[in-house]
Design a protein around this motif. Structure first.
Motif, PDB file in Angstrom:
ATOM      1  N   LEU A 246      38.214  82.605 -57.862  1.00 45.22           N
ATOM      2  CA  LEU A 246      39.585  83.096 -57.807  1.00 45.22           C
ATOM      3  C   LEU A 246      40.366  82.234 -56.830  1.00 45.22           C
ATOM      4  O   LEU A 246      39.809  81.704 -55.859  1.00 45.22           O
ATOM      5  CB  LEU A 246      39.657  84.554 -57.348  1.00 45.22           C
ATOM      6  N   ARG A 247      41.658  82.122 -57.089  1.00 47.11           N
ATOM      7  CA  ARG A 247      42.578  81.438 -56.180  1.00 47.11           C
ATOM      8  C   ARG A 247      43.663  82.435 -55.786  1.00 47.11           C
ATOM      9  O   ARG A 247      44.272  83.067 -56.650  1.00 47.11           O
ATOM     10  CB  ARG A 247      43.204  80.223 -56.850  1.00 47.11           C
ATOM     11  N   ILE A 248      43.882  82.561 -54.502  1.00 44.95           N
ATOM     12  CA  ILE A 248      44.896  83.507 -54.024  1.00 44.95           C
ATOM     13  C   ILE A 248      45.889  82.751 -53.142  1.00 44.95           C
ATOM     14  O   ILE A 248      45.514  82.190 -52.107  1.00 44.95           O
ATOM     15  CB  ILE A 248      44.260  84.667 -53.254  1.00 44.95           C
ATOM     16  N   TRP A 249      47.127  82.739 -53.597  1.00 39.75           N
ATOM     17  CA  TRP A 249      48.207  82.087 -52.852  1.00 39.75           C
ATOM     18  C   TRP A 249      49.087  83.188 -52.276  1.00 39.75           C
ATOM     19  O   TRP A 249      49.733  83.934 -53.016  1.00 39.75           O
ATOM     20  CB  TRP A 249      48.996  81.174 -53.787  1.00 39.75           C
ATOM     21  N   THR A 250      49.087  83.292 -50.956  1.00 39.44           N
ATOM     22  CA  THR A 250      49.922  84.285 -50.287  1.00 39.44           C
ATOM     23  C   THR A 250      50.796  83.585 -49.260  1.00 39.44           C
ATOM     24  O   THR A 250      50.529  82.449 -48.852  1.00 39.44           O
ATOM     25  CB  THR A 250      49.065  85.349 -49.588  1.00 39.44           C
ATOM     26  N   GLY A 251      51.819  84.273 -48.829  1.00 41.32           N
ATOM     27  CA  GLY A 251      52.677  83.694 -47.805  1.00 41.32           C
ATOM     28  C   GLY A 251      53.992  84.436 -47.709  1.00 41.32           C
ATOM     29  O   GLY A 251      54.177  85.515 -48.289  1.00 41.32           O
ATOM     30  N   ALA A 252      54.937  83.854 -46.967  1.00 42.86           N
ATOM     31  CA  ALA A 252      56.229  84.491 -46.753  1.00 42.86           C
ATOM     32  C   ALA A 252      57.250  83.465 -46.296  1.00 42.86           C
ATOM     33  O   ALA A 252      56.903  82.433 -45.699  1.00 42.86           O
ATOM     34  CB  ALA A 252      56.100  85.602 -45.704  1.00 42.86           C
ATOM     35  N   VAL A 253      58.488  83.771 -46.581  1.00 42.37           N
ATOM     36  CA  VAL A 253      59.624  83.015 -46.050  1.00 42.37           C
ATOM     37  C   VAL A 253      60.517  84.001 -45.302  1.00 42.37           C
ATOM     38  O   VAL A 253      60.453  85.216 -45.527  1.00 42.37           O
ATOM     39  CB  VAL A 253      60.430  82.329 -47.182  1.00 42.37           C
ATOM     40  N   ASP A 254      61.334  83.481 -44.403  1.00 39.96           N
ATOM     41  CA  ASP A 254      62.311  84.355 -43.750  1.00 39.96           C
ATOM     42  C   ASP A 254      63.159  85.035 -44.823  1.00 39.96           C
ATOM     43  O   ASP A 254      63.568  84.414 -45.807  1.00 39.96           O
ATOM     44  CB  ASP A 254      63.211  83.537 -42.812  1.00 39.96           C
TER      45      ASP A 254
END
Length: 359
Positions: A246-254
């Protein structure tokens, strides 16, 4: 909940077929490249006992973990420039499993062979082919993972052993709504926001994708430690399931600064690789790495992200192994589904169909 389904066996190059319960004609993760140094590693994968090691030219070899003389595990032996030497009577085998030396004996019997497996290393991930009787040779190349090699990310990872079936980990990773309850100290955040995230489930062939957006969230502790958020953040989670990883791309921007539908969006990124490989029907190996994109203090941020990621996986391990013990204790009791189970249920149907497909 089904935890095992019968299907034909994987085979090494010289082995007889045996029953198994996993999808075949697949590359499965056997090791992370940085594990293989100056000692052999013994590991059971899909019920097969294997020894993995590097040859003198840096190539990875995978042999049956059994000396053909008196059956000592070859992983108890030592590595030499020409191959792996058994720790009992000193027979030396090359990377193809051929005996090339018997101490005190000039003639080497033609049957002095150890079964060898097809193995490839790509982007520092070691893959091993488990073919059906119809396809003992690889029919395609293993996946690439560019986030280990494109220079845009820094990364590290590790291996966990689970006393639980592999599909329970699939279930866990396909449903990240649990973050708000299990991972409060690291990547969690507001549980209500997680449970009510905008979610889309897609499927293309054997690949299942879950996309979750959480705009206007408070960035969780791991994010704050790694990136200078100005306040609230727009978070995303993109999970991509394939049979062998599995590949999990997580993150956030302002918050409000970038579109979560823009594949080139900025902000803080975490790219997770999750190679879940069965050991047996009731145990498995979890090979993982986490890659991130620090804006500054690259090594310090990487160390923090890896440390926090390891903490989350340790929290998951406690939950999943406890869940499995309870499943065993209560037996075939019915369970309900809720909205966050859509991706995991699709992944289970993929595994079930592939297990039932002819080899």
């Amino acid at each position: 909940m089904t935890v095992s389904i019968a299907t034909p066996s994987a085979q090494p190059l010289h082995a007889e077929p045996r029953p198994t319960t996993f999808p075949l004609d697949q590359w499965y993760v056997a090791a992370l490249g940085w594990e293989l140094k100056d000692k052999p590693i013994g590991r059971t994968l899909l019920n097969k006992s294997v020894v993995l090691f590097r040859t003198a030219d840096g190539q990875v070899a995978a042999l049956e973990n059994r000396c053909c003389h008196r059956a000592l595990p070859l992983s108890d032996g030592t590595l030499e420039p020409r191959g792996i030497r058994c720790g009992y009577h000193g027979l030396l085998f090359d990377g193809q499993g051929k005996c090339i030396e018997i101490p005190g004996q000039d003639k080497i019997p033609s049957k002095a062979l150890v079964p060898a497996w097809h193995v490839r290393e790509r982007d520092r991930i070691v893959w091993m082919w488990f073919g059906s009787e119809a396809h003992p040779e690889p029919t395609h190349e293993p996946p690439t993972y560019e986030f280990h090699s494109n220079g845009e990310y820094v990364y590290d990872g590790d291996v966990y052993h689970y006393d639980a079936p592999w599909q329970l980990i699939h279930d866990n990773l396909m449903d990240l709504s649990h973050l708000g309850y299990v991972h409060l100290r690291t990547i969690g955040g507001n549980a209500s926001i997680h449970m009510n995230a905008q979610m889309k489930v897609e499927q293309e062939g054997d690949t299942v994708r879950v996309i979750r957006h959480m705009p206007g969230s408070e960035p969780p502790p791991t994010y704050v430690a790694a990136y200078p958020f100005k306040g609230k953040a727009d978070r995303w989670q993109q999970i991509e399931f394939m049979v062998n990883h599995l590949r999990i791309w997580t993150g956030a921007v302002d918050a409000g600064t970038d579109s979560l539908d823009d594949p080139s969006r900025g902000g803080f990124h975490m790219r997770g690789f999750h190679g879940i490989t069965p050991e047996t029907e009731t145990t498995c190996h979890y090979f993982w790495s986490i890659a991130t994109n620090p804006q500054q203090d690259h090594e310090a941020v990487k160390a923090k992200v890896v440390e926090q990621t390891a903490m989350t996986f340790e929290e998951d391990k406690v939950v999943i192994e406890s869940q499995y013990r309870n499943l065993c204790q209560f037996g075939e009791r019915s369970m309900i589904d809720i909205h966050v189970d859509a991706g995991a249920n699709r992944a289970r149907r993929v595994i079930q169909r592939l297990c039932q497909a002819p080899g």
